[in-house]
Design a protein around this motif. Structure first.
Motif, short mmCIF file in Angstrom:
data_model
loop_
_atom_site.label_atom_id
_atom_site.label_comp_id
_atom_site.label_asym_id
_atom_site.label_seq_id
_atom_site.Cartn_x
_atom_site.Cartn_y
_atom_site.Cartn_z
N LYS A 172 0.86 -1.18 0.00
CA LYS A 172 0.00 0.00 0.00
C LYS A 172 0.90 1.23 0.00
N ILE A 173 0.64 2.16 -0.90
CA ILE A 173 1.50 3.33 -1.04
C ILE A 173 0.74 4.57 -0.57
N PHE A 174 1.41 5.35 0.30
CA PHE A 174 0.85 6.56 0.87
C PHE A 174 1.72 7.75 0.44
N PRO A 175 1.38 8.41 -0.67
CA PRO A 175 2.21 9.53 -1.13
C PRO A 175 2.03 10.78 -0.26
N LEU A 176 3.16 11.44 0.01
CA LEU A 176 3.18 12.78 0.61
C LEU A 176 3.64 13.73 -0.49
N VAL A 177 2.78 14.64 -0.90
CA VAL A 177 3.02 15.44 -2.10
C VAL A 177 3.82 16.68 -1.76
N LEU A 178 4.95 16.86 -2.49
CA LEU A 178 5.78 18.05 -2.35
C LEU A 178 5.45 19.05 -3.45
N GLY A 179 5.74 20.30 -3.21
CA GLY A 179 5.67 21.30 -4.27
C GLY A 179 4.31 21.95 -4.41
N ASP A 180 4.26 22.85 -5.37
CA ASP A 180 3.07 23.64 -5.64
C ASP A 180 2.08 22.83 -6.47
N THR A 181 0.83 22.78 -6.04
CA THR A 181 -0.19 22.04 -6.80
C THR A 181 -1.08 22.95 -7.63
N ILE A 182 -0.83 24.25 -7.59
CA ILE A 182 -1.61 25.19 -8.41
C ILE A 182 -1.19 25.04 -9.86
N ARG A 183 -2.14 24.98 -10.77
CA ARG A 183 -1.87 24.83 -12.19
C ARG A 183 -1.65 26.20 -12.81
N TYR A 184 -0.44 26.42 -13.34
CA TYR A 184 -0.13 27.65 -14.05
C TYR A 184 -0.15 27.39 -15.56
N GLN A 185 -0.34 28.46 -16.32
CA GLN A 185 -0.20 28.33 -17.77
C GLN A 185 1.25 28.01 -18.09
N ASP A 186 1.42 27.02 -18.94
CA ASP A 186 2.78 26.61 -19.26
C ASP A 186 2.81 26.00 -20.65
N ILE A 187 3.88 26.29 -21.37
CA ILE A 187 4.12 25.67 -22.66
C ILE A 187 5.53 25.11 -22.65
N GLN A 188 5.69 23.91 -23.18
CA GLN A 188 7.00 23.27 -23.10
C GLN A 188 7.29 22.45 -24.35
N ILE A 189 8.58 22.27 -24.60
CA ILE A 189 9.03 21.34 -25.64
C ILE A 189 9.31 20.03 -24.93
N SER A 190 8.44 19.05 -25.14
CA SER A 190 8.58 17.79 -24.41
C SER A 190 9.62 16.88 -25.04
N GLN A 191 9.85 17.01 -26.36
CA GLN A 191 10.79 16.10 -27.02
C GLN A 191 11.23 16.68 -28.36
N VAL A 192 12.50 16.45 -28.69
CA VAL A 192 13.03 16.82 -30.00
C VAL A 192 13.67 15.57 -30.61
N ASN A 193 13.24 15.22 -31.81
CA ASN A 193 13.78 14.06 -32.52
C ASN A 193 14.59 14.55 -33.72
N ALA A 194 15.84 14.12 -33.79
CA ALA A 194 16.70 14.48 -34.92
C ALA A 194 17.72 13.38 -35.13
N ASN A 195 18.12 13.17 -36.38
CA ASN A 195 19.15 12.19 -36.68
C ASN A 195 20.48 12.63 -36.07
N LYS A 196 21.27 11.66 -35.63
CA LYS A 196 22.59 11.99 -35.10
C LYS A 196 23.56 12.40 -36.19
N TYR A 197 23.32 11.90 -37.42
CA TYR A 197 24.26 12.15 -38.51
C TYR A 197 23.51 12.68 -39.73
N SER A 198 24.22 13.47 -40.51
CA SER A 198 23.72 13.93 -41.80
C SER A 198 24.92 14.05 -42.73
N TYR A 199 24.63 14.27 -44.01
CA TYR A 199 25.70 14.40 -44.99
C TYR A 199 25.70 15.80 -45.57
N ILE A 200 26.87 16.26 -45.92
CA ILE A 200 27.05 17.63 -46.35
C ILE A 200 26.17 17.95 -47.55
#
Length: 672
Positions: A172-200
């Motif tokens: 049985k898990i009993f979480p104690l929550v840290l931090g602010d729980t108020i929801r603020y407006q936020d925009i984020q880049i969650s992931q960027v996908n790019a090849n490791k290599y390219s050719y000139i």
């Protein structure tokens, strides 16, 4: 105790008493009082000796109180610092440790976690990753089949690992929550996908996943910059109905080397956390594309199949030409496929200095090839034959697995015996008329710095089609051709020093660099002394660190480097051997991408496991609930132990004492 053992004990009593009686009372006319004492000592000592010989098993039952287990998991990551909850976390741990009623009811265990799980010693809140799932699973495995509960002190934000909401646990898990729980407006880049290599001079795609959290529609701009200059920009609009967008950009590789880019999205109104508005990525631009010339005297389906297979690797570009084409610039190509050569190929074979693949068939002029000093002679006659492939598992020149060569359609070639007069090894051998032979079907020859391969048969396009019918894709066949071309086209000598390092490191992440060094026989050399030199390209500060030998490689870990771009150089002492490269340390902290605690996710976790979730300031209520929780109770376990009497060392000591007392008394009274 078994009845047989009891009978033996009764016999031991009778025999020991009888012997003692015979010694001190039988036919004795005058019986001093001391004989009674001697009789008792003798009878007891003999009885104890008999017990040792009988060696009965003594069964005892012990009871053990088993408390339920309470595991306290404390988030030791940087996000706790970001939410300024360090003191509150330490206060929670202190309250748990000082709660005597809780300590009496539970066997309390303390752990901290970030990227890994550790026994709680001290809290530094400097872990750069959070894996809540690993912590939950580790505690569950530790307390498997036990009555257990877990207090999870965290903000609920995870940066790596499996989704902890779906972790398999019996606790049985009993979480104690840290931090602010108020929801603020936020925009984020969650992931960027790019090849490791390219050719000139090539374009390479970049894909960015953006996520918006808010209650109203907002406008923003997504951009990609390089060295402060914008190379891509796009205006975007987000809303609660459209919170997720994917942006794709095609960037151009203009110069050789490692290039660093920053993907960013502009700040929106009332946004609290802007550190998740950007992500860095890197691309290494190569100028090593191999140009391949497929040269033939006539058109054949094999040419198209080979072109598609070779070009499945974007590092290679294939041109098809006929031998009579006088405009061919041989110097523009790095690798050649000579398809069914005849006498018109003489000038080409004289000019080619690089490696090649030669394919013979029903229209091959073997009289011409036999005169070219290729190390292969074939006594061909004017008769066609079909040859099925036999895979050689002992082929060691390069790695190639069996892709079903034996089930592919046979290849056609002129009938005749093949004689290989130079050092060679065959990947495939011939089978014709149902007879397996050692005649080569695909063989490679190495002569000094030159190497080439010969395929004895046309119709390889059927192999590609058969591979597709078998696996519903061309991948296996194309990989086979790619491996062959890579081996033949490679003119690089094996490097004695191979260094592995990433191009981008997160802030505060340990910089781990490994090196593999071999001697002139290309065997791993554990006697070498390697040194790493780091140069900060902004401040020009240098730092030298020796490598440590770990198993069959050299390792070094560097911590505490400030963000920025670095150049590294690895040298081998007393050897003119070095390897260099660059990497960049980002300012971005992945633990700072969250604006608030993930209360909803922790609540679902608690509900799923039968626990309850509370804010960290309600820790006293949680501890009271745990003290009164009916499902956590102490159990008693009965432990049955069987012990042999011979293990009782004190009984042997007692026998010695009794016999010694008897001897001294008899000596004192002159009975000896």
């Amino acid at each position: 105790m078994e009845s047989t053992t009891i009978i033996y004990i009764v016999l031991a009593v009778f025999i020991s008493v009888a012997i003692a009686f015979f010694q001190y009372f039988y036919k004795v006319q005058r019986t001093p009082k001391v004989h009674i004492l001697l009789f008792s000592l003798k009878a007891l000592s003999l009885f104890f000796i008999g017990l040792l010989l009988i060696n009965p098993k003594i069964t005892t039952v012990e009871t053990e109180n088993i408390k339920p287990v309470l595991s306290v998991l404390v988030d030791n990551s940087l996000s706790t610092q970001f939410f300024k909850e360090e003191n509150r976390v330490r206060e929670v741990v202190s309250k748990i440790k000082n709660n005597q009623e809780l300590q009496d009811k539970f066997n309390v265990q303390y752990f901290s976690f970030g990227k890994e799980v550790q026994t709680l010693d001290s809290l530094s809140f400097n872990e750069i990753q959070t894996d809540i799932s690993k912590a939950i699973v580790a505690v569950n495995e530790l307390n498997e089949a036990k009555n257990a509960a877990t207090i999870l002190v965290t903000d609920g934000n995870q940066t790596q690992g499996n989704d902890y909401e779906f972790s398999s646990t019996n606790n049985k898990i009993f979480p104690l929550v840290l931090g602010d729980t108020i929801r603020y407006q936020d925009i984020q880049i969650s992931q960027v996908n790019a090849n490791k290599y390219s050719y000139i001079q090539n374009k390479f795609p970049v894909e960015a996943l953006l996520y918006y959290e808010g209650k109203e529609a907002v406008n923003t701009t997504f951009s990609i910059t390089k060295n402060g200059s914008i190379v891509f920009s796009k205006k975007l609009r987000f809303s609660p109905e459209n919170p997720v967008q994917t942006v794709t950009a095609d960037l151009v590789s203009n110069a050789k080397g490692v290039h660093y880019y920053t993907a960013s999205v502009s700040k929106i109104a009332d946004e609290k956390n802007t550190k998740n508005n950007y992500k860095n990525f890197s691309v290494e631009v190569l100028d090593e594309q191999t140009k391949v010339l497929l040269l033939s005297s006539f058109l054949h389906p094999d040419l198209g199949a080979l072109k598609k297979a070779i070009e499945s690797n974007k590092q290679r570009k294939v041109d098809i030409a006929l031998i009579h084409d006088t405009t061919i610039d041989l110097e523009a190509y790095q690798f050649f496929v000579l398809y069914q050569p005849n006498s018109y190929f003489k000038s080409v074979l004289e000019k080619i200095e690089s490696n090649f693949l030669l394919i013979s068939g029903t229209k091959t002029d073997w009289n011409f090839l036999n005169s070219q000093n290729l190390g292969v002679q074939k006594r061909a006659i004017n008769q066609k034959e079909e040859y099925t492939a036999i895979y050689n598992p002992d082929f060691l020149t390069f790695y190639q697995e069996d892709i079903g060569f034996g089930q592919f359609p046979p290849l056609k070639d002129a009938f005749g015996e093949v004689q290989v007069k130079k050092e060679s090894q065959s990947l495939l051998s011939q089978k014709f008329a149902g007879v397996e032979t050692t005649q080569p079907l695909l063989s490679n020859i190495e002569e000094g710095d030159k190497k080439y391969a010969l395929l004895f048969g046309e119709g390889i396009w059927k192999w590609r089609a058969a591979s597709y019918l078998r696996e519903q894709n061309f991948e296996s066949f194309d990989t086979f051709v790619g491996n062959l071309v890579q081996y033949l086209a490679s003119t690089k000598k094996r490097r004695r020093l191979d260094v592995k390092a990433q191009r981008l490191y997160a802030a505060n992440e340990p910089i781990n660099i490994s090196a593999f060094y071999v001697d002139k026989n290309y065997q791993f050399d554990s006697r070498a002394s390697l040194e790493l030199t780091l140069t900060n390209l902004q401040t020009e500060a240098k730092r030298s660190i020796p490598f440590s030998l770990v198993n069959n490689s050299y390792q070094v870990a560097v911590e505490g480097l400030p963000s920025g771009e670095y150049e590294y150089s690895v040298t081998v002492k007393n050897q003119n051997i070095r390897s260099s490269g660059r990497f960049k340390i980002e300012e971005y902290q992945i633990e700072e991408q969250f604006t608030n605690a993930n209360f909803k996710k922790l609540e679902r976790l608690a509900t799923k496991t039968g626990g309850t979730v509370m804010y960290v300031d309600k820790v006293d209520n949680l501890l009271k609930n745990l003290q009164k929780h009916a499902s956590f109770y102490t159990t008693q376990k009965a432990i049955t132990k069987k012990q042999s009497l011979v293990d009782w060392k004190w009984l042997l000591v007692l026998i010695i004492i009794l016999l010694s007392i008897e001897w001294f008394i008899r000596k004192y009274h002159g009975k000896i």
